[in-house]
Design an enzyme around this catalytic site. Sequence first.
Site, short mmCIF file in Angstrom:
data_model
loop_
_atom_site.label_atom_id
_atom_site.label_comp_id
_atom_site.label_asym_id
_atom_site.label_seq_id
_atom_site.Cartn_x
_atom_site.Cartn_y
_atom_site.Cartn_z
N GLU A 266 0.79 -1.23 0.00
CA GLU A 266 0.00 0.00 0.00
C GLU A 266 0.83 1.29 0.00
O GLU A 266 0.38 2.30 -0.54
CB GLU A 266 -0.94 0.00 1.23
CG GLU A 266 -1.96 -1.13 1.25
CD GLU A 266 -2.99 -1.00 0.14
OE1 GLU A 266 -3.28 0.13 -0.28
OE2 GLU A 266 -3.48 -2.05 -0.34
N SER B 48 -35.45 -28.31 -15.70
CA SER B 48 -36.81 -28.21 -16.23
C SER B 48 -37.59 -27.00 -15.73
O SER B 48 -38.63 -26.66 -16.30
CB SER B 48 -37.60 -29.49 -15.90
OG SER B 48 -37.07 -30.59 -16.61
#
Length: 818
Positions: free
Chosen positions: A110, A384
Amino acid sequence: MNRGCSMSRNMNTKPKKKKKSKWSVRRMIFWMIITAGTATVCVLVGYALIIFNGQKLLGKIDPSELVMGSPTAIYDEKGVFVANLNQLKSEPVKYTDIPPLMIDAVIATEDKRFNEHTGIDFLSIGRAVVKDIIHRSAVEGGSTITQQLAKNILFENPDKTLFRKATEASLAIALEEQFTKEEIITLYLNRINFGNRSYGIKVAAKRYFDKELKDLELWEMATLAAIPKSPKYYSPVLYPDNSKDRRAVVLKLMFDQGFITEAEKDKANAVIYKAPPQVATSENYLSFIDYTVEEALDKYNIEEDALKKGGYKIYTTMNTKAQKIMEESFKNDKMFQKSDEEQQFQGAMVIVDHKTGGLVAMVGGRDYEKQGLNRATLKQQPGSSFKPLAVYAPAIETGEYNPYSILEDKQNDYNGYKPRNYNNQYLGEVTMFDAVKKSMNQPAVWLLNEIKMARSLKFLKALDIPLEKNDENLAIALGGLTKGATPISMAQAYGSFANNGAMYTAHSILKITLNDEVIETFKADKPKQVMSKKTAWYTTLLLKGVIESGGTGTAAKMNRPVAGKTGSTQLTIKGYEKFTKDLWFVGYTPEWTAAVWMGFDKPDKNHYVTISSGSAAALFKDVMSKALDKVPVTNFVKPSGVPELTEPPKGIIDLTVTLDPALPNKANINWTPIADSAVSYRIYRKSTETEFEMLAEIKNNQAVSDLTIVPGQTYQYYVVTFLPDSNTESNNSNVVDLVVPVTDVSPSPTELIIPSPTDDGTIPVISESPNPEESTNPDETPSPTPTESSTPEPTPSLTPTESPLPTPTPVPVIEVQP
């Protein structure tokens, strides 16, 4: 002379111009010094103001808020408070409790100049400015860890603007003046967001690895250091591949900056993350709340840290009763397949109010508290349950089909695609009603082929169900999709059946307020009419049949009207195709629509579905019946203007045709009549030389014989029942073959009953009562007794003819005996 003097004067003026030029340079230098001095003073004044502003801001902040900010509150549909977003509190740790290598990983990733700058890294800012200019927008922050901490504390201006940057910078400088580097990195790691509702490094270590900080290994520290850049995208639980890639970046940065050796880097890179089993928390509503957060981030563009710690109030569509009931059902192991130590058998469910699109309740998994993987938003193969969306509703929408239409049920080869029925049995022809009720595959594929793929794709697009290019094939009739569909999208789409063809967008947020001022509100647009009211109503009649006896969804039947469809998919592992991978049930009552999915996150040879195919329907019933127990029972209502669906007569299933022992040229035709005096019977025959044609139409229970068969010929017969009032035929009876042997015997002319033709040349209907005394006047035929239902319930094996029936043509003679 005058010309020369003129030239002399012109030459004498040149030195004067040079003097004037020198004077201009001096003036320019002077003003540059003045400008630079003024700018320096402005910078110093500005810096002083920044310092002053930073100290002022820091002085206003409660020291306790340096660990966690004020919470954002969540409210249900009635405006009742239900939870705070940062309900998982950070557990602050001391600097000495954090492994040095963990701090190295964060700094390397960072802010590698963290120990050198005083809150602002001008080199990083310069690099960010250059990139912003190149892209003509703010694309890189250039923020130090101290600035990130300042932003995390402030969070009031989430956009990357110059004003926010200046404010962050002022607070960052103030933080650097008031706190040591050790204190700043500790504050940062104690309050930073690590995703999955985890704030602070200690909570994150427990969440992702079930470990104390002191026990973390290098690869685990690198994994944690990778998360803050994008807490969701780099979550090892939600996106393990992204997390591993980002971990590799962290490890390389640590190696480049001398924190680890190459051997340590390679070893840490090779580890595969596996989420640990953890003890569930006591929190409620987590799936719904996390979905609400995602909706706020994606739709309303509120920054995550600002949303979770900014004191917002979010009013949602949640029904807390339904949500609690759903969560309790998911904790009931009896509702699910038994799991093993490797994988938990999973499930997800969502309920939508189809009249508004508001999400009523949601559970993203049985162990959602531990993982935060919301399966209600993940795509699965729908099986289905996709048939009504991709095939049956689009077919009805054409106007050429209805629930009683006859569909082909035969084994077919569609250019190499050979679908089969689950029981490998084929009836030749079935009604749409039977095909849906029994979840037959061949009729669905045949019908999709008939209405054409383009019509289905257009219908699905209107339902907001995106498909891949590879999905443009007949396999979608059975739910065979490249990526699948989410439970939320399935519930939203089915809701249009329940809402007369109108579909609302599913959403969880009603409004968002800050300091009691509404800043965002859901804009309730008009619903999208995705199909006709007629299609929606006829599809509802189809899906109601699935729940009745003989249907695949009987487990969903309860004390109120229900319509829905089951679904299952096969395992694709070679040798295991007979096993089930997913279970679905998507259904609705007049009030709500719900979708249920069950299965394993990673199905394999040892992890597939073994429970009943009705288990998803049973879970639907368990949740919906309890959640609606105090709601008055209502019925599905046929929309105005939609024509009644006339129920055709029942068909014959036991036709027999035999040769008469006494007369080889006589065929005796028999069947069991149905209990309906209004019907007549039509007998059809096909010979070796002709197609099927009607022999005659008769009434009542009569003995019928065909006297015109020819020796050496083969015949086929079938019978249908016919309702004159509605001009509809039933489904064909079973087809009977008759082979007539060669014989010298000829029928006696006296044995033939030859009806006289009518004026139009057709053979009349022959109607003879078994008992002449019970003969009734045709004009006095009784009408059926009306029932409370305005539309008759569909029944199996029935069909209307799709066009007016042809007038019978002259046919061979038959004998009818009372």
